[in-house]
Design a protein around this motif. Structure first.
Motif, PDB file in Angstrom:
ATOM      1  N   SER A  23       0.831  -1.199   0.000  1.00 30.79           N
ATOM      2  CA  SER A  23       0.000   0.000   0.000  1.00 30.79           C
ATOM      3  C   SER A  23       0.867   1.251   0.000  1.00 30.79           C
ATOM      4  O   SER A  23       0.579   2.224  -0.698  1.00 30.79           O
ATOM      5  N   GLU A  24       1.927   1.216   0.801  1.00 28.05           N
ATOM      6  CA  GLU A  24       2.847   2.349   0.865  1.00 28.05           C
ATOM      7  C   GLU A  24       3.490   2.592  -0.496  1.00 28.05           C
ATOM      8  O   GLU A  24       3.589   3.722  -0.963  1.00 28.05           O
ATOM      9  N   GLU A  25       3.924   1.488  -1.112  1.00 32.38           N
ATOM     10  CA  GLU A  25       4.597   1.581  -2.407  1.00 32.38           C
ATOM     11  C   GLU A  25       3.654   2.157  -3.461  1.00 32.38           C
ATOM     12  O   GLU A  25       4.048   2.970  -4.293  1.00 32.38           O
ATOM     13  N   LEU A  26       2.404   1.710  -3.390  1.00 34.26           N
ATOM     14  CA  LEU A  26       1.390   2.207  -4.321  1.00 34.26           C
ATOM     15  C   LEU A  26       1.194   3.711  -4.168  1.00 34.26           C
ATOM     16  O   LEU A  26       1.126   4.449  -5.140  1.00 34.26           O
ATOM     17  N   LYS A  27       1.122   4.140  -2.919  1.00 33.41           N
ATOM     18  CA  LYS A  27       0.921   5.555  -2.623  1.00 33.41           C
ATOM     19  C   LYS A  27       2.086   6.374  -3.188  1.00 33.41           C
ATOM     20  O   LYS A  27       1.899   7.400  -3.823  1.00 33.41           O
ATOM     21  N   LEU A  28       3.296   5.867  -2.934  1.00 38.68           N
ATOM     22  CA  LEU A  28       4.504   6.538  -3.393  1.00 38.68           C
ATOM     23  C   LEU A  28       4.527   6.657  -4.906  1.00 38.68           C
ATOM     24  O   LEU A  28       4.842   7.708  -5.463  1.00 38.68           O
ATOM     25  N   LEU A  29       4.194   5.540  -5.538  1.00 39.45           N
ATOM     26  CA  LEU A  29       4.236   5.477  -6.994  1.00 39.45           C
ATOM     27  C   LEU A  29       3.200   6.433  -7.598  1.00 39.45           C
ATOM     28  O   LEU A  29       3.463   7.100  -8.592  1.00 39.45           O
ATOM     29  N   ASN A  30       2.058   6.494  -6.985  1.00 41.40           N
ATOM     30  CA  ASN A  30       1.023   7.415  -7.453  1.00 41.40           C
ATOM     31  C   ASN A  30       1.509   8.851  -7.367  1.00 41.40           C
ATOM     32  O   ASN A  30       1.229   9.666  -8.234  1.00 41.40           O
ATOM     33  N   GLY A  31       2.265   9.146  -6.321  1.00 43.57           N
ATOM     34  CA  GLY A  31       2.800  10.486  -6.147  1.00 43.57           C
ATOM     35  C   GLY A  31       3.892  10.794  -7.150  1.00 43.57           C
ATOM     36  O   GLY A  31       4.095  11.942  -7.528  1.00 43.57           O
ATOM     37  N   GLU A  32       4.598   9.736  -7.591  1.00 46.17           N
ATOM     38  CA  GLU A  32       5.728   9.927  -8.495  1.00 46.17           C
ATOM     39  C   GLU A  32       5.308  10.051  -9.948  1.00 46.17           C
ATOM     40  O   GLU A  32       6.086  10.468 -10.791  1.00 46.17           O
ATOM     41  N   ASP A  33       4.099   9.662 -10.244  1.00 41.29           N
ATOM     42  CA  ASP A  33       3.637   9.709 -11.618  1.00 41.29           C
ATOM     43  C   ASP A  33       3.753  11.131 -12.161  1.00 41.29           C
ATOM     44  O   ASP A  33       3.160  12.066 -11.645  1.00 41.29           O
ATOM     45  N   THR A  34       4.519  11.273 -13.243  1.00 42.55           N
ATOM     46  CA  THR A  34       4.798  12.611 -13.770  1.00 42.55           C
ATOM     47  C   THR A  34       3.527  13.319 -14.235  1.00 42.55           C
ATOM     48  O   THR A  34       3.473  14.534 -14.260  1.00 42.55           O
ATOM     49  N   TYR A  35       2.503  12.533 -14.592  1.00 36.85           N
ATOM     50  CA  TYR A  35       1.263  13.151 -15.041  1.00 36.85           C
ATOM     51  C   TYR A  35       0.550  13.877 -13.897  1.00 36.85           C
ATOM     52  O   TYR A  35      -0.306  14.712 -14.131  1.00 36.85           O
ATOM     53  N   HIS A  36       0.913  13.512 -12.689  1.00 38.26           N
ATOM     54  CA  HIS A  36       0.296  14.179 -11.546  1.00 38.26           C
ATOM     55  C   HIS A  36       1.166  15.326 -11.033  1.00 38.26           C
ATOM     56  O   HIS A  36       0.844  15.964 -10.059  1.00 38.26           O
ATOM     57  N   ASP A  37       2.293  15.539 -11.731  1.00 39.44           N
ATOM     58  CA  ASP A  37       3.216  16.578 -11.296  1.00 39.44           C
ATOM     59  C   ASP A  37       2.703  17.936 -11.782  1.00 39.44           C
ATOM     60  O   ASP A  37       2.698  18.228 -12.963  1.00 39.44           O
ATOM     61  N   LEU A  38       2.286  18.742 -10.853  1.00 38.24           N
ATOM     62  CA  LEU A  38       1.684  20.019 -11.221  1.00 38.24           C
ATOM     63  C   LEU A  38       2.692  20.984 -11.825  1.00 38.24           C
ATOM     64  O   LEU A  38       2.342  21.879 -12.584  1.00 38.24           O
ATOM     65  N   SER A  39       3.972  20.794 -11.520  1.00 41.76           N
ATOM     66  CA  SER A  39       4.992  21.730 -11.994  1.00 41.76           C
ATOM     67  C   SER A  39       5.140  21.672 -13.518  1.00 41.76           C
ATOM     68  O   SER A  39       5.703  22.570 -14.127  1.00 41.76           O
ATOM     69  N   ARG A  40       4.635  20.602 -14.147  1.00 45.78           N
ATOM     70  CA  ARG A  40       4.775  20.516 -15.599  1.00 45.78           C
ATOM     71  C   ARG A  40       3.770  21.431 -16.303  1.00 45.78           C
ATOM     72  O   ARG A  40       3.814  21.627 -17.503  1.00 45.78           O
ATOM     73  N   ALA A  41       2.876  21.995 -15.557  1.00 47.49           N
ATOM     74  CA  ALA A  41       1.852  22.849 -16.150  1.00 47.49           C
ATOM     75  C   ALA A  41       2.382  24.251 -16.446  1.00 47.49           C
ATOM     76  O   ALA A  41       1.615  25.162 -16.727  1.00 47.49           O
ATOM     77  N   ASP A  42       3.692  24.413 -16.429  1.00 44.79           N
ATOM     78  CA  ASP A  42       4.242  25.754 -16.681  1.00 44.79           C
ATOM     79  C   ASP A  42       4.300  26.080 -18.177  1.00 44.79           C
ATOM     80  O   ASP A  42       4.638  27.191 -18.571  1.00 44.79           O
ATOM     81  N   GLY A  43       3.976  25.094 -19.023  1.00 42.29           N
ATOM     82  CA  GLY A  43       3.878  25.359 -20.454  1.00 42.29           C
ATOM     83  C   GLY A  43       5.195  25.441 -21.186  1.00 42.29           C
ATOM     84  O   GLY A  43       5.224  25.728 -22.376  1.00 42.29           O
ATOM     85  N   ASN A  44       6.305  25.174 -20.524  1.00 42.34           N
ATOM     86  CA  ASN A  44       7.610  25.277 -21.177  1.00 42.34           C
ATOM     87  C   ASN A  44       8.197  23.926 -21.584  1.00 42.34           C
ATOM     88  O   ASN A  44       9.365  23.826 -21.893  1.00 42.34           O
ATOM     89  N   SER A  45       7.369  22.882 -21.559  1.00 40.49           N
ATOM     90  CA  SER A  45       7.880  21.544 -21.846  1.00 40.49           C
ATOM     91  C   SER A  45       8.410  21.432 -23.275  1.00 40.49           C
ATOM     92  O   SER A  45       7.752  21.855 -24.219  1.00 40.49           O
ATOM     93  N   GLU A  46       9.614  20.894 -23.405  1.00 40.61           N
ATOM     94  CA  GLU A  46      10.156  20.584 -24.731  1.00 40.61           C
ATOM     95  C   GLU A  46       9.531  19.265 -25.188  1.00 40.61           C
ATOM     96  O   GLU A  46       9.049  18.482 -24.378  1.00 40.61           O
ATOM     97  N   ASP A  47       9.577  19.011 -26.509  1.00 38.88           N
ATOM     98  CA  ASP A  47       9.043  17.758 -27.024  1.00 38.88           C
ATOM     99  C   ASP A  47       9.714  16.553 -26.388  1.00 38.88           C
ATOM    100  O   ASP A  47       9.076  15.564 -26.063  1.00 38.88           O
ATOM    101  N   ALA A  48      11.046  16.644 -26.244  1.00 34.36           N
ATOM    102  CA  ALA A  48      11.812  15.538 -25.674  1.00 34.36           C
ATOM    103  C   ALA A  48      11.340  15.243 -24.256  1.00 34.36           C
ATOM    104  O   ALA A  48      11.237  14.091 -23.859  1.00 34.36           O
ATOM    105  N   ASP A  49      11.058  16.297 -23.538  1.00 36.35           N
ATOM    106  CA  ASP A  49      10.574  16.121 -22.175  1.00 36.35           C
ATOM    107  C   ASP A  49       9.256  15.363 -22.165  1.00 36.35           C
ATOM    108  O   ASP A  49       9.031  14.510 -21.328  1.00 36.35           O
TER     109      ASP A  49
END
Ligand SMILES: [Zn+2]
Length: 115
Positions: A23-49
């Motif tokens: 359960s702990e591992e699942l929680k951690l993994l859910n947090g690590e999912d880049t799609y849930h990373d709010l910082s990517r919403a800055d609009g500066n993502s390169e294609d490679a990223d």
């Protein structure tokens, strides 16, 4: 040979520890999912990223799936303990070898019917 109360308690303990770890591992993994990373919403993502993020997302999904499967199996074994059918193969109803249960307490099949 039927499992003694003592062995059963020990295996239950193992399963509960495993469930907690999963359960702990699942929680951690859910947090690590880049799609849930709010910082990517800055609009500066390169294609490679974005390509990297897609790959990372896919890997996370596979890991999540494996973890959920393991957790499901642990839960199943715990439920069988509640109903008193733990330690019996779900295919042939034969007694599962205790040595097998000690290594793999969530086993619900005998050696012969192991998936
Ligand atoms: Zn069997």
């Amino acid at each position: 040979m039927k499992l003694s109360q003592e062995s059963l308690a020990e295996l239950k303990n193992k399963l509960q520890t495993k469930k907690l770890a999963l359960s702990e591992e699942l929680k951690l993994l859910n947090g690590e999912d880049t799609y849930h990373d709010l910082s990517r919403a800055d609009g500066n993502s390169e294609d490679a990223d974005e390509a990297y993020e897609d790959l990372a997302h896919e890997e996370t999904q596979i890991k999540l799936h494996d973890l959920q499967k393991s957790l499901f199996q642990v839960d199943k074994a715990l439920n069988l303990m509640e109903t008193g059918s733990y330690g019996l193969c779900e295919i042939c109803s034969g007694v599962i070898d205790q040595a097998r249960l000690e290594v793999y307490p969530e086993a619900t099949t005998c050696f012969e019917h192991a998936i």
